[in-house]
Enzyme design. Structure first.
Site, PDB file in Angstrom:
ATOM      1  N   SER A 128       0.328  -0.979  -0.197  1.00 55.96           N
ATOM      2  CA  SER A 128       0.072  -0.172   0.046  1.00 55.96           C
ATOM      3  C   SER A 128       1.019   1.182  -0.211  1.00 55.96           C
ATOM      4  O   SER A 128       1.556   1.606  -1.288  1.00 55.96           O
ATOM      5  CB  SER A 128      -1.066   0.236   1.435  1.00 55.96           C
ATOM      6  OG  SER A 128      -2.031   1.211   1.113  1.00 55.96           O
ATOM      7  N   ASP A 170      -9.619  -5.521  -4.885  1.00 60.56           N
ATOM      8  CA  ASP A 170      -9.724  -4.333  -4.203  1.00 60.56           C
ATOM      9  C   ASP A 170      -9.439  -3.362  -4.091  1.00 60.56           C
ATOM     10  O   ASP A 170      -9.422  -2.485  -5.819  1.00 60.56           O
ATOM     11  CB  ASP A 170      -7.127  -4.090  -4.449  1.00 60.56           C
ATOM     12  CG  ASP A 170      -7.148  -3.772  -3.016  1.00 60.56           C
ATOM     13  OD1 ASP A 170      -7.099  -2.000  -2.684  1.00 60.56           O
ATOM     14  OD2 ASP A 170      -5.807  -4.026  -2.667  1.00 60.56           O
ATOM     15  N   HIS A 185      -7.255  -5.678  -0.460  1.00 65.19           N
ATOM     16  CA  HIS A 185      -6.069  -5.014   0.364  1.00 65.19           C
ATOM     17  C   HIS A 185      -5.410  -5.983   1.545  1.00 65.19           C
ATOM     18  O   HIS A 185      -3.874  -5.859   1.233  1.00 65.19           O
ATOM     19  CB  HIS A 185      -6.660  -3.520   0.159  1.00 65.19           C
ATOM     20  CG  HIS A 185      -5.465  -2.365  -0.022  1.00 65.19           C
ATOM     21  ND1 HIS A 185      -4.871  -2.342  -1.019  1.00 65.19           N
ATOM     22  CD2 HIS A 185      -4.693  -1.918   1.425  1.00 65.19           C
ATOM     23  CE1 HIS A 185      -4.185  -1.497  -0.699  1.00 65.19           C
ATOM     24  NE2 HIS A 185      -3.780  -1.273   0.486  1.00 65.19           N
TER      25      HIS A 185
END
Length: 420
Positions: free
Chosen positions: A192, A362, A395
């Site tokens: 991320s 995601d 995610h």
């Protein structure tokens, strides 16, 4: 998982979205907090430190672990963990230098998130058992990196930063320390925000000469397609609230303002708070409820409000650029030009080995935005770019998924061994 714990996780996820949507809605080009940051610093007062990551999550499993502090050029004292070998001591007694791996977490969390699953299921300990020298980074503002040589966390100046400073100061401090201690080039893993700061750094020509390879999990660069079913509601609900939010230099997801707003929103007709987490992150397929409970005991972590606004600017403007101070004059003062400089990802050296893994579910690292990122790698050496698409992953699956070892982590280990 207990409903109370789930509600807390939903609130954390939703508030992150709210900040992004507020900036998109207001088209905020007047973010000028400079006068607030000019308060005089006082003597450093360090709060009692909670039990460290080594003691809570590594030593208890029979691994060696060292707590290490590094100091950035702008004075932040950052915490790292080093896991020098596997549980059985493999790779350490034969005189062979083990390859260092630096692991970088995302926003609103710290290095603990990599270690929530069992030793057989979390990436740092898997790498250690495979013979790597593992280093876990904790960026400024998180609980073990809330120190500075001349500032305190209760001062506005302590929080005068965005991810530009993570690119410019934090990541170089981590990389330089690992290289100094090991005398070797290292592999890098980011998730991320950990991918964003690495991409920004590499595009500026920084640190690449100290790396052997880079792994990007759920890469965040372009965020134009970060769409959620609750985005419109969040934007509508927060019209006029940007000024109130910017009164907080520290972005603490646990603050009272967040709880009050979300309690009211969850009581609104037609809003089902138990669906918010999937609407925000995408539907994570493979999280263990006990792991999520452990996550809630340790996270979320604070960051700078300025950092969240910068991320929101990335969503709103559709470009990867440095922080926008709101007016041509302010940008000129900071950058010598009217608009924030752009991070040109096509400048990343084409011979840097890169492994990129992204998920089909995601909602933050949307496949369309990932494809745009991959367009920046069109000229990359074919044998130096590996791309993995995991259709069912969202995610959080990439760091806490119970099957991440088989699907992702084993691929990472193979990639590293191929590029030693």
């Amino acid at each position: 998982m207990a409903p109370h714990g789930l509600t807390k996780l939903l609130k954390l996820s939703f508030y992150s979205l709210v900040v992004v949507m507020m900036v998109m809605t207001h088209q905020t080009h007047g973010f000028r907090l400079d006068p607030l940051w000019r308060k005089k610093s006082r003597n450093v007062v360090i709060d009692p430190t909670p039990i460290g990551i080594c003691a809570s999550s590594v030593l208890v499993h029979g691994y060696k672990c060292q707590e290490i502090d590094v100091v950035t050029q702008d004075g932040f004292i950052l915490n790292m963990q080093r896991i020098p070998e596997g549980r059985d001591g493999n790779g350490g007694g034969d005189g062979i230098k083990r390859q260092p791996v630096l692991i970088q977490h995302g926003v609103l969390v710290d290095g603990m998130t990599w270690l929530l699953n069992s030793p057989e299921q979390n990436l740092p300990l898997i790498l250690a058992d495979k013979g790597f020298d593992v280093w876990i980074a904790n960026t400024r503002g998180t609980r073990f990196s809330r120190r500075h040589t001349s500032l305190q966390p209760n001062e506005h100046a302590f929080w005068n930063w965005s991810w530009d400073e993570l690119v410019l100061f934090d990541l170089p401090a981590f990389v330089d320390h690992v290289q100094q201690e090991t005398g070797q080039k290292m592999h890098y893993v980011g998730h991320s925000l950990g991918t964003l700061i690495a991409l920004g750094s590499f595009s500026e020509g920084l640190l690449v000469d100290k790396l052997k390879s880079a792994v990007f999990l759920s890469p965040i660069a372009y965020l134009s397609h970060m769409n959620t079913v609750i985005g419109a509601l969040a934007a509508k609900a927060f019209v006029g609230e940007m000024t109130e939010l910017l009164g907080f230099a520290e972005f603490n997801p646990k603050m009272k303002l967040v709880t009050q707003f979300l309690d009211a929103l969850c009581a609104s007709p037609g809003v089902d708070c138990y669906d918010l987490v999937s609407a925000f992150t995408g539907k994570n397929c493979c999280l263990n409820s006990s792991t999520v409970d452990l996550f809630l005991k340790n996270e979320p972590q604070s960051t700078a409000t300025k950092n969240m606004v910068h991320l929101a600017q990335t969503v709103r403007d559709g470009v990867l650029a440095k922080f926008n101070y709101g007016t041509a004059d302010y940008n000129m003062m900071h950058y010598g030009e009217a608009s924030p400089p752009v991070y040109n990802l096509s400048n990343i050296p084409h011979d840097l080995p890169v492994f990129l893994s992204y998920g089909g579910q995601d909602a933050l690292s949307d496949i369309r935005d990932v494809q745009r990122l991959l367009d920046s790698f069109r000229a990359h050496d074919v044998d130096k770019l590996s791309v993995q698409y995991v259709r069912e992953y969202a995610h959080a699956d990439f760091i806490m998924g119970v099957n991440a070892k088989d699907i992702v982590f084993n691929q990472v280990v193979s990639f590293f061994k191929h590029h030693t």
